[in-house]
Design a protein around this motif. Sequence first.
Motif, mmCIF file in Angstrom:
data_model
loop_
_atom_site.group_PDB
_atom_site.id
_atom_site.type_symbol
_atom_site.label_atom_id
_atom_site.label_comp_id
_atom_site.label_asym_id
_atom_site.label_seq_id
_atom_site.Cartn_x
_atom_site.Cartn_y
_atom_site.Cartn_z
ATOM 1 N N TYR A 135 15.822 2.566 -3.051
ATOM 2 C CA TYR A 135 15.502 3.146 -3.929
ATOM 3 C C TYR A 135 15.900 5.069 -4.077
ATOM 4 C CZ TYR A 135 15.088 -1.152 -5.948
ATOM 5 O OH TYR A 135 14.978 -3.361 -6.939
ATOM 6 N N GLU A 136 15.181 5.179 -2.783
ATOM 7 C CA GLU A 136 14.803 7.200 -2.687
ATOM 8 C C GLU A 136 16.011 7.530 -2.317
ATOM 9 O OE1 GLU A 136 12.017 7.020 0.047
ATOM 10 O OE2 GLU A 136 10.603 5.019 -0.499
ATOM 11 N N ALA A 137 16.590 7.053 -1.734
ATOM 12 C CA ALA A 137 18.664 6.434 -1.235
ATOM 13 C C ALA A 137 18.741 6.827 -2.596
ATOM 14 C CB ALA A 137 19.313 6.171 -0.287
ATOM 15 N N ALA A 138 19.030 5.969 -3.327
ATOM 16 C CA ALA A 138 19.786 5.690 -4.534
ATOM 17 C C ALA A 138 19.550 7.343 -5.361
ATOM 18 C CB ALA A 138 19.790 4.794 -5.471
ATOM 19 N N ALA A 139 18.036 7.811 -5.300
ATOM 20 C CA ALA A 139 17.452 8.826 -6.027
ATOM 21 C C ALA A 139 18.248 9.915 -5.417
ATOM 22 C CB ALA A 139 16.202 8.691 -6.376
ATOM 23 N N GLU A 140 17.589 9.879 -4.200
ATOM 24 C CA GLU A 140 18.151 11.672 -3.630
ATOM 25 C C GLU A 140 20.194 11.326 -3.650
ATOM 26 O OE1 GLU A 140 18.774 12.937 1.002
ATOM 27 O OE2 GLU A 140 17.604 11.674 0.597
ATOM 28 N N MET A 179 21.899 11.018 -6.243
ATOM 29 C CA MET A 179 21.942 11.675 -7.739
ATOM 30 C C MET A 179 20.872 12.526 -7.815
ATOM 31 S SD MET A 179 20.751 7.913 -9.501
ATOM 32 C CE MET A 179 21.192 8.346 -11.641
ATOM 33 N N GLY A 180 20.847 13.093 -7.243
ATOM 34 C CA GLY A 180 20.235 14.796 -7.252
ATOM 35 C C GLY A 180 18.877 14.878 -7.119
ATOM 36 N N ILE A 193 11.677 12.339 -6.368
ATOM 37 C CA ILE A 193 11.993 11.018 -5.660
ATOM 38 C C ILE A 193 10.727 10.490 -5.717
ATOM 39 C CG2 ILE A 193 12.288 9.560 -3.710
ATOM 40 C CD1 ILE A 193 14.816 12.061 -3.159
ATOM 41 N N PHE A 194 8.732 11.227 -5.203
ATOM 42 C CA PHE A 194 7.736 10.740 -5.129
ATOM 43 C C PHE A 194 7.579 10.772 -6.565
ATOM 44 C CE2 PHE A 194 3.205 11.541 -4.515
ATOM 45 C CZ PHE A 194 3.278 10.508 -3.984
ATOM 46 N N PHE A 195 7.701 11.519 -7.881
ATOM 47 C CA PHE A 195 6.266 11.224 -8.362
ATOM 48 C C PHE A 195 7.288 9.926 -9.070
ATOM 49 C CE2 PHE A 195 5.006 15.200 -7.834
ATOM 50 C CZ PHE A 195 3.400 15.031 -7.959
#
Length: 278
Positions: free
Chosen positions: A170-175, A177-178, A184-186
């Motif tokens: 999920y963190e990689a996907a959010a990264e 997406m910009g 990513i944390f919040f």
Amino acid sequence: MRSTKNKHTIPGFGLSMGITLAILGLVVIIPLCSLVIYSAQLSFHDFIATITRPRVLASYQVSFLTAFIASLINTVTGVVLAWVLVRYEFPWKRFLDGIIELPFALPTAVAGIALTHLTVSNGWVGSFFGKFGIEVAYTRLGIIIALIFIGIPFVVRSVQPVLEKTDAEYEAAAELMGADRRQIFFRVILPELMPSIIAGFTMAFARCLGEYGSVVFIAGNTPYETEITPLLIMSELQEFDYASATSIALVMLFTAFVILFINAAVQSRASKIISGIE
């Protein structure tokens, strides 16, 4: 074809429930009911007058305020500690992970004596803050420090397992997406951790409210200033005023039930939300 019965490792529901209720009755329910029985020796007017005496109200304020502040600090530092233990590899990691549970195993009186020696005017910590005119021992600040020591494991051990199970995809996907690290944390990590953070806060808060051994040495026990409610209850018991002691204890018991009920409600709601998402 011969039907097979479901086999269970433990006995059937009836016997298991009977054993469970017996254990709860002997260990939990009967001791708690004794508080109500002793408190019933007072009339309702006397009960209200006992739990609302100025000295008792002042002890409530000291206990609740210091426990709340310590739990807030534990929540922030506990999340940081859990993050470091899960996301980073470094020497002595297992040793540090074990130290987190030290307040569970260490007698609270020992912790109180050690903290008092450190925070008095000629102690390592007390002498440092004394240069800035800040007194630690025998003040509310000292109480908060003792409660931080007692409550920090509850937050770390609540957040750590959830953080370990958090999928890094999920963190990689959010990264991809910009999203930056803060977003990513919040927006990705914190919502997943929030139920466990609330659980850690409520358990630490409930534990800090009832703490006695580690606080009694460092508090100074000045009425209206640094006297906590558990100490006031002990004072009433030493004077053989069991009715007053149990009445004050009943207020603390009710508060603990409310805190734990809120914790259970939050956990139940979080589980339903997660199940709905899945």
